[in-house]
Write a protein that holds these residues in place. Structure first.
Motif, short mmCIF file in Angstrom:
data_model
loop_
_atom_site.label_atom_id
_atom_site.label_comp_id
_atom_site.label_asym_id
_atom_site.label_seq_id
_atom_site.Cartn_x
_atom_site.Cartn_y
_atom_site.Cartn_z
N ALA A 9 0.88 -1.26 0.11
CA ALA A 9 -0.06 0.17 0.12
C ALA A 9 0.85 1.04 -0.06
N PRO A 10 0.32 2.51 -0.77
CA PRO A 10 1.14 3.46 -0.50
C PRO A 10 1.31 3.93 0.69
N PRO A 11 2.46 4.78 1.15
CA PRO A 11 2.60 5.15 2.44
C PRO A 11 1.73 6.20 2.76
N PRO A 12 1.22 6.50 3.87
CA PRO A 12 0.21 7.60 3.94
C PRO A 12 1.30 8.91 4.15
N PRO A 13 0.49 9.84 3.57
CA PRO A 13 1.23 11.12 3.70
C PRO A 13 1.72 11.63 4.89
N ALA A 14 2.82 12.16 4.99
CA ALA A 14 3.57 12.49 6.19
C ALA A 14 2.90 14.02 6.43
N ALA A 15 2.93 14.07 7.80
CA ALA A 15 2.54 15.17 8.51
C ALA A 15 3.30 16.21 7.86
N GLY A 16 2.71 17.67 7.39
CA GLY A 16 3.35 18.72 6.80
C GLY A 16 3.58 18.81 5.44
N ASP A 17 3.29 17.44 4.86
CA ASP A 17 3.49 17.66 3.21
C ASP A 17 2.72 18.78 2.55
N ALA A 18 1.66 19.09 2.94
CA ALA A 18 0.91 19.88 2.15
C ALA A 18 1.30 21.36 2.76
N PRO A 19 1.21 22.48 1.81
CA PRO A 19 1.55 23.67 2.27
C PRO A 19 0.50 24.19 3.02
N GLN A 20 0.84 25.42 3.73
CA GLN A 20 -0.06 25.76 4.91
C GLN A 20 -1.23 26.40 4.46
N ASP A 21 -1.24 27.00 3.17
CA ASP A 21 -2.65 27.69 2.76
C ASP A 21 -3.85 26.51 2.56
N GLN A 22 -3.11 25.31 1.99
CA GLN A 22 -3.88 23.84 1.84
C GLN A 22 -4.37 23.37 2.88
N ARG A 23 -3.62 23.42 4.18
CA ARG A 23 -3.97 22.67 5.26
C ARG A 23 -5.10 23.67 6.06
N THR A 24 -4.95 25.13 5.78
CA THR A 24 -5.91 25.90 6.30
C THR A 24 -7.48 25.77 5.82
N MET A 25 -7.19 25.55 4.39
CA MET A 25 -8.56 25.43 3.62
C MET A 25 -9.05 23.93 3.81
N ALA A 26 -8.23 23.06 4.09
CA ALA A 26 -8.92 21.63 4.51
C ALA A 26 -9.83 21.67 6.05
N ASP A 51 -8.19 22.60 -9.92
CA ASP A 51 -6.73 22.73 -9.81
C ASP A 51 -5.94 21.57 -9.05
N ALA A 52 -4.96 21.09 -10.21
CA ALA A 52 -4.28 19.97 -9.87
C ALA A 52 -3.06 20.24 -8.66
N SER A 53 -2.87 21.49 -8.20
CA SER A 53 -1.77 21.59 -7.03
C SER A 53 -2.51 21.71 -5.77
N LYS A 54 -3.82 21.69 -5.81
CA LYS A 54 -4.68 21.58 -4.59
C LYS A 54 -5.19 20.16 -4.22
N GLY A 55 -4.47 19.17 -4.31
CA GLY A 55 -4.78 17.94 -4.32
C GLY A 55 -5.42 17.62 -2.53
N PHE A 56 -4.45 18.10 -1.75
CA PHE A 56 -4.96 18.02 -0.44
C PHE A 56 -6.37 18.56 0.15
N VAL A 57 -6.48 19.64 -0.37
CA VAL A 57 -7.71 20.36 -0.24
C VAL A 57 -8.84 19.77 -0.86
N VAL A 58 -8.68 19.24 -2.19
CA VAL A 58 -9.81 18.61 -2.80
C VAL A 58 -9.94 17.16 -2.05
N ASP A 59 -9.02 16.39 -1.68
CA ASP A 59 -9.32 15.20 -0.96
C ASP A 59 -10.02 15.32 0.16
N GLN A 60 -9.69 16.30 1.11
CA GLN A 60 -10.27 16.64 2.52
C GLN A 60 -11.53 17.28 2.33
N SER A 61 -11.77 18.21 1.28
CA SER A 61 -13.11 18.64 1.05
C SER A 61 -14.14 17.64 0.56
#
Length: 125
Positions: A9-26, A51-61
């Motif tokens: 299985a792919p490793p889980p994303p490490a803490a802090g991989d997403a930029p701060q603005d994406q973490r705030t939106m999530a 927006d392909a660069s906002k993968g973390f926001v898309v996943d969490q939203s």
């Protein structure tokens, strides 16, 4: 060497991989569910989904939206069951679960970790 040695299985994303603005939106996507239900997460998902660069926001939203749809369905069922009086017990439980799980998800998202709600209908993929 077996054929399963290289299949992991792919490793889980490490803490802090997403930029701060994406973490705030999530974080907002999860916490807005407490106040607005599925509308807040839906707006964040619709704004970010192309927006392909906002993968973390898309996943969490999407995760927040799926959970809020599940909560909405549970509230409707509780209203229907209120005529049998069991719904009067279920409504506060659903509300408390929504509050607690949204706060936990918001904290995890703000730390940059992908959060999956323990029970949610995965309607938006």
């Amino acid at each position: 060497m077996s054929e399963f040695d290289n299949v992991t299985a792919p490793p889980p994303p490490a803490a802090g991989d997403a930029p701060q603005d994406q973490r705030t939106m999530a974080l907002l996507g999860h916490l807005l569910g407490i106040i607005t239900g599925p509308i807040g997460a839906l707006i964040i998902w619709l704004v970010s989904k192309d927006d392909a660069s906002k993968g973390f926001v898309v996943d969490q939203s999407k995760e927040a939206l799926n959970f809020q749809i599940t909560v909405f369905i549970a509230i409707v069922i509780s209203w229907i069951l209120a005529f049998v009086l069991i719904g009067l017990l279920l409504m506060p439980l659903v509300g408390i679960a929504n509050l607690v799980l949204c706060i936990i998800a918001g904290i995890k998202a703000n730390n940059g970790e992908s959060y999956r709600y323990p029970f949610a209908l995965r309607l938006i993929k």
